[in-house]
Design a protein around this motif. Structure first.
Motif, PDB file in Angstrom:
ATOM      1  N   PRO A  19      -4.745   5.663   5.326  1.00  0.00           N
ATOM      2  CA  PRO A  19      -4.402   4.385   4.824  1.00  0.00           C
ATOM      3  C   PRO A  19      -3.225   3.513   5.411  1.00  0.00           C
ATOM      4  O   PRO A  19      -3.148   2.330   5.139  1.00  0.00           O
ATOM      5  CB  PRO A  19      -3.889   4.717   3.400  1.00  0.00           C
ATOM      6  CG  PRO A  19      -3.557   6.081   3.403  1.00  0.00           C
ATOM      7  CD  PRO A  19      -4.383   6.737   4.328  1.00  0.00           C
ATOM      8  N   ILE A  20      -2.774   4.109   6.454  1.00  0.00           N
ATOM      9  CA  ILE A  20      -1.669   3.620   7.362  1.00  0.00           C
ATOM     10  C   ILE A  20      -2.557   2.931   8.551  1.00  0.00           C
ATOM     11  O   ILE A  20      -2.391   1.676   8.922  1.00  0.00           O
ATOM     12  CB  ILE A  20      -0.486   4.523   7.432  1.00  0.00           C
ATOM     13  CG1 ILE A  20      -0.012   4.828   6.382  1.00  0.00           C
ATOM     14  CG2 ILE A  20       0.412   3.735   8.331  1.00  0.00           C
ATOM     15  CD1 ILE A  20       0.365   3.962   5.205  1.00  0.00           C
ATOM     16  N   GLU A  84       5.459  -4.426   7.739  1.00  0.00           N
ATOM     17  CA  GLU A  84       3.848  -4.929   8.093  1.00  0.00           C
ATOM     18  C   GLU A  84       2.986  -3.889   7.808  1.00  0.00           C
ATOM     19  O   GLU A  84       1.529  -4.268   7.510  1.00  0.00           O
ATOM     20  CB  GLU A  84       4.147  -5.325   9.292  1.00  0.00           C
ATOM     21  CG  GLU A  84       4.701  -6.702   9.636  1.00  0.00           C
ATOM     22  CD  GLU A  84       4.058  -8.021   8.649  1.00  0.00           C
ATOM     23  OE1 GLU A  84       2.714  -7.808   8.713  1.00  0.00           O
ATOM     24  OE2 GLU A  84       4.841  -8.624   7.972  1.00  0.00           O
ATOM     25  N   ARG A  85       3.222  -2.533   8.335  1.00  0.00           N
ATOM     26  CA  ARG A  85       2.236  -1.784   8.002  1.00  0.00           C
ATOM     27  C   ARG A  85       1.904  -1.226   6.649  1.00  0.00           C
ATOM     28  O   ARG A  85       0.576  -1.123   6.287  1.00  0.00           O
ATOM     29  CB  ARG A  85       2.729  -0.214   8.764  1.00  0.00           C
ATOM     30  CG  ARG A  85       2.734  -0.280  10.100  1.00  0.00           C
ATOM     31  CD  ARG A  85       3.240   1.161  11.016  1.00  0.00           C
ATOM     32  NE  ARG A  85       3.886   1.810   9.741  1.00  0.00           N
ATOM     33  CZ  ARG A  85       4.318   3.198  10.305  1.00  0.00           C
ATOM     34  NH1 ARG A  85       3.591   3.654  10.854  1.00  0.00           N
ATOM     35  NH2 ARG A  85       5.161   3.854   9.245  1.00  0.00           N
ATOM     36  N   LEU A  90      -1.869  -1.954   1.837  1.00  0.00           N
ATOM     37  CA  LEU A  90      -1.942  -2.475   0.695  1.00  0.00           C
ATOM     38  C   LEU A  90      -2.928  -3.652   0.503  1.00  0.00           C
ATOM     39  O   LEU A  90      -3.881  -3.641  -0.355  1.00  0.00           O
ATOM     40  CB  LEU A  90      -0.553  -2.871  -0.223  1.00  0.00           C
ATOM     41  CG  LEU A  90       0.241  -1.831  -0.245  1.00  0.00           C
ATOM     42  CD1 LEU A  90       1.596  -2.202  -0.816  1.00  0.00           C
ATOM     43  CD2 LEU A  90      -0.365  -0.841  -1.610  1.00  0.00           C
ATOM     44  N   LEU A  91      -3.185  -4.599   1.472  1.00  0.00           N
ATOM     45  CA  LEU A  91      -3.840  -5.585   1.356  1.00  0.00           C
ATOM     46  C   LEU A  91      -5.596  -4.959   1.593  1.00  0.00           C
ATOM     47  O   LEU A  91      -6.669  -5.325   0.870  1.00  0.00           O
ATOM     48  CB  LEU A  91      -3.793  -6.493   2.435  1.00  0.00           C
ATOM     49  CG  LEU A  91      -2.550  -7.437   2.146  1.00  0.00           C
ATOM     50  CD1 LEU A  91      -2.283  -8.440   3.383  1.00  0.00           C
ATOM     51  CD2 LEU A  91      -2.701  -8.168   1.010  1.00  0.00           C
ATOM     52  N   LYS A  92      -5.668  -3.936   2.377  1.00  0.00           N
ATOM     53  CA  LYS A  92      -6.823  -3.347   2.834  1.00  0.00           C
ATOM     54  C   LYS A  92      -7.481  -2.575   1.427  1.00  0.00           C
ATOM     55  O   LYS A  92      -8.508  -2.469   0.871  1.00  0.00           O
ATOM     56  CB  LYS A  92      -6.877  -2.442   3.893  1.00  0.00           C
ATOM     57  CG  LYS A  92      -7.149  -3.084   5.089  1.00  0.00           C
ATOM     58  CD  LYS A  92      -7.274  -1.911   6.157  1.00  0.00           C
ATOM     59  CE  LYS A  92      -7.537  -2.621   7.497  1.00  0.00           C
ATOM     60  NZ  LYS A  92      -8.821  -3.293   7.975  1.00  0.00           N
ATOM     61  N   TYR A  93      -6.353  -1.864   0.548  1.00  0.00           N
ATOM     62  CA  TYR A  93      -6.416  -1.269  -0.407  1.00  0.00           C
ATOM     63  C   TYR A  93      -7.225  -2.270  -1.729  1.00  0.00           C
ATOM     64  O   TYR A  93      -8.028  -2.230  -2.395  1.00  0.00           O
ATOM     65  CB  TYR A  93      -5.405  -0.751  -0.999  1.00  0.00           C
ATOM     66  CG  TYR A  93      -5.438  -0.021  -2.614  1.00  0.00           C
ATOM     67  CD1 TYR A  93      -6.649   0.782  -2.860  1.00  0.00           C
ATOM     68  CD2 TYR A  93      -4.577  -0.353  -3.519  1.00  0.00           C
ATOM     69  CE1 TYR A  93      -6.604   1.369  -4.180  1.00  0.00           C
ATOM     70  CE2 TYR A  93      -4.682   0.107  -4.871  1.00  0.00           C
ATOM     71  CZ  TYR A  93      -5.667   0.906  -5.192  1.00  0.00           C
ATOM     72  OH  TYR A  93      -5.770   1.647  -6.338  1.00  0.00           O
ATOM     73  N   LYS A  94      -6.385  -3.312  -1.688  1.00  0.00           N
ATOM     74  CA  LYS A  94      -6.669  -4.315  -2.819  1.00  0.00           C
ATOM     75  C   LYS A  94      -7.903  -5.096  -2.539  1.00  0.00           C
ATOM     76  O   LYS A  94      -8.569  -5.414  -3.464  1.00  0.00           O
ATOM     77  CB  LYS A  94      -5.514  -5.275  -3.190  1.00  0.00           C
ATOM     78  CG  LYS A  94      -4.226  -4.576  -3.873  1.00  0.00           C
ATOM     79  CD  LYS A  94      -3.167  -5.533  -3.826  1.00  0.00           C
ATOM     80  CE  LYS A  94      -3.058  -6.677  -4.619  1.00  0.00           C
ATOM     81  NZ  LYS A  94      -1.975  -7.445  -4.843  1.00  0.00           N
ATOM     82  N   ASP A  95      -7.948  -6.024  -1.368  1.00  0.00           N
ATOM     83  CA  ASP A  95      -8.830  -6.829  -0.999  1.00  0.00           C
ATOM     84  C   ASP A  95      -9.902  -6.340  -0.226  1.00  0.00           C
ATOM     85  O   ASP A  95     -10.886  -7.051  -0.041  1.00  0.00           O
ATOM     86  CB  ASP A  95      -8.426  -7.925  -0.248  1.00  0.00           C
ATOM     87  CG  ASP A  95      -7.421  -8.895  -1.436  1.00  0.00           C
ATOM     88  OD1 ASP A  95      -7.405  -8.783  -2.641  1.00  0.00           O
ATOM     89  OD2 ASP A  95      -6.188  -9.214  -0.665  1.00  0.00           O
ATOM     90  N   LYS A 172       0.309 -12.734  -4.868  1.00  0.00           N
ATOM     91  CA  LYS A 172       1.795 -12.519  -4.823  1.00  0.00           C
ATOM     92  C   LYS A 172       1.792 -11.989  -3.109  1.00  0.00           C
ATOM     93  O   LYS A 172       2.832 -11.804  -2.808  1.00  0.00           O
ATOM     94  CB  LYS A 172       2.130 -11.523  -5.566  1.00  0.00           C
ATOM     95  CG  LYS A 172       1.988 -11.533  -7.103  1.00  0.00           C
ATOM     96  CD  LYS A 172       2.619 -12.822  -7.368  1.00  0.00           C
ATOM     97  CE  LYS A 172       2.692 -13.083  -8.992  1.00  0.00           C
ATOM     98  NZ  LYS A 172       1.475 -14.005  -9.548  1.00  0.00           N
ATOM     99  N   LYS A 173       0.631 -12.069  -2.437  1.00  0.00           N
ATOM    100  CA  LYS A 173       0.957 -11.308  -1.006  1.00  0.00           C
ATOM    101  C   LYS A 173       1.611 -12.395  -0.041  1.00  0.00           C
ATOM    102  O   LYS A 173       2.065 -11.753   0.880  1.00  0.00           O
ATOM    103  CB  LYS A 173      -0.413 -11.122  -0.473  1.00  0.00           C
ATOM    104  CG  LYS A 173      -1.269 -12.220  -0.471  1.00  0.00           C
ATOM    105  CD  LYS A 173      -2.786 -11.828   0.024  1.00  0.00           C
ATOM    106  CE  LYS A 173      -3.873 -12.652  -0.269  1.00  0.00           C
ATOM    107  NZ  LYS A 173      -4.883 -12.251  -0.077  1.00  0.00           N
ATOM    108  N   SER A 174       1.753 -13.390  -0.441  1.00  0.00           N
ATOM    109  CA  SER A 174       2.859 -14.579   0.176  1.00  0.00           C
ATOM    110  C   SER A 174       4.228 -14.626  -0.057  1.00  0.00           C
ATOM    111  O   SER A 174       4.998 -15.266   0.602  1.00  0.00           O
ATOM    112  CB  SER A 174       2.038 -15.791   0.225  1.00  0.00           C
ATOM    113  OG  SER A 174       2.099 -16.473  -1.019  1.00  0.00           O
ATOM    114  N   LEU A 175       4.445 -13.884  -0.935  1.00  0.00           N
ATOM    115  CA  LEU A 175       5.852 -13.804  -1.380  1.00  0.00           C
ATOM    116  C   LEU A 175       6.648 -12.869  -0.497  1.00  0.00           C
ATOM    117  O   LEU A 175       6.386 -11.736   0.075  1.00  0.00           O
ATOM    118  CB  LEU A 175       6.044 -13.268  -3.049  1.00  0.00           C
ATOM    119  CG  LEU A 175       5.366 -14.320  -3.809  1.00  0.00           C
ATOM    120  CD1 LEU A 175       5.626 -13.761  -5.170  1.00  0.00           C
ATOM    121  CD2 LEU A 175       5.919 -15.592  -3.853  1.00  0.00           C
TER     122      LEU A 175
END
Length: 175
Positions: A19-20, A84-85, A90-95, A172-175
């Protein structure tokens, strides 16, 4: 036996990745590769007494965010820094539909947040629901998946019918 055959077949078609670093894991029963596991540093002390985020000054009780505004929760627990990692993971997990990453995240929550979990003595596990439209787009409810794995591992009941997302909110990914 039947489950292992099915799992082996699926691992051959869709091998589990770290996942990393997102590389295929040499051992498909691992949740993370040894290199990344050695590099990840869970949040310890000092950390914000409100949200659990890492802070860098021992004399401070709260991070800058929590010092400036009120929250509707009593206490939270950060597991890893949102660098950043972890953001990419998390983006790969969610999207990206990487549901198997949730197994690693849930185990990390239990492993590194276990002391707090026992201190809080929760009665149940629940997740903030995802809007049905986003669930259709993503293919699954990522928070619900984490809640299910944590519930199964801790023996706490999973309560998934107490909240409902009524409107689509901005990402929320841009926050």
């Amino acid at each position: 036996m039947k489950f292992r055959i099915k799992e082996s077949f699926l691992n051959a078609l869709y091998p589990r990745c770290c996942p990393i670093c997102h590389q295929i894991l040499k051992e498909q029963n691992w949740l993370i590769c040894p290199k990344c596991e050695g590099e990840l540093k869970p949040i310890g002390e000092p950390r914000c007494k409100k949200c659990g985020k890492r802070i860098f000054y021992m004399e401070k009780e709260y991070c800058q965010d929590c010092s400036r505004r009120e929250h509707v929760f009593d206490e939270g627990r950060g597991i890893f820094d949102y660098d950043e990692r972890m953001r990419a993971s998390l983006l790969k997990y969610k999207d990206g539909g990487r549901r198997e990453y949730g197994d690693f995240y849930a185990q990390a929550m239990i492993r590194y947040g276990g002391v707090d979990l026992r201190r809080w003595r929760p009665q149940a596990v629940l997740s903030v629901p995802i809007h049905p439209r986003k669930k259709r787009i993503r293919g699954f409810d990522q928070a619900g998946y984490l809640a299910k794995v944590v519930s199964d591992a801790t023996g706490l009941p999973l309560c998934c019918c107490y909240m409902r997302k009524k409107s689509v909110t901005s990402a929320k990914k841009s926050l």
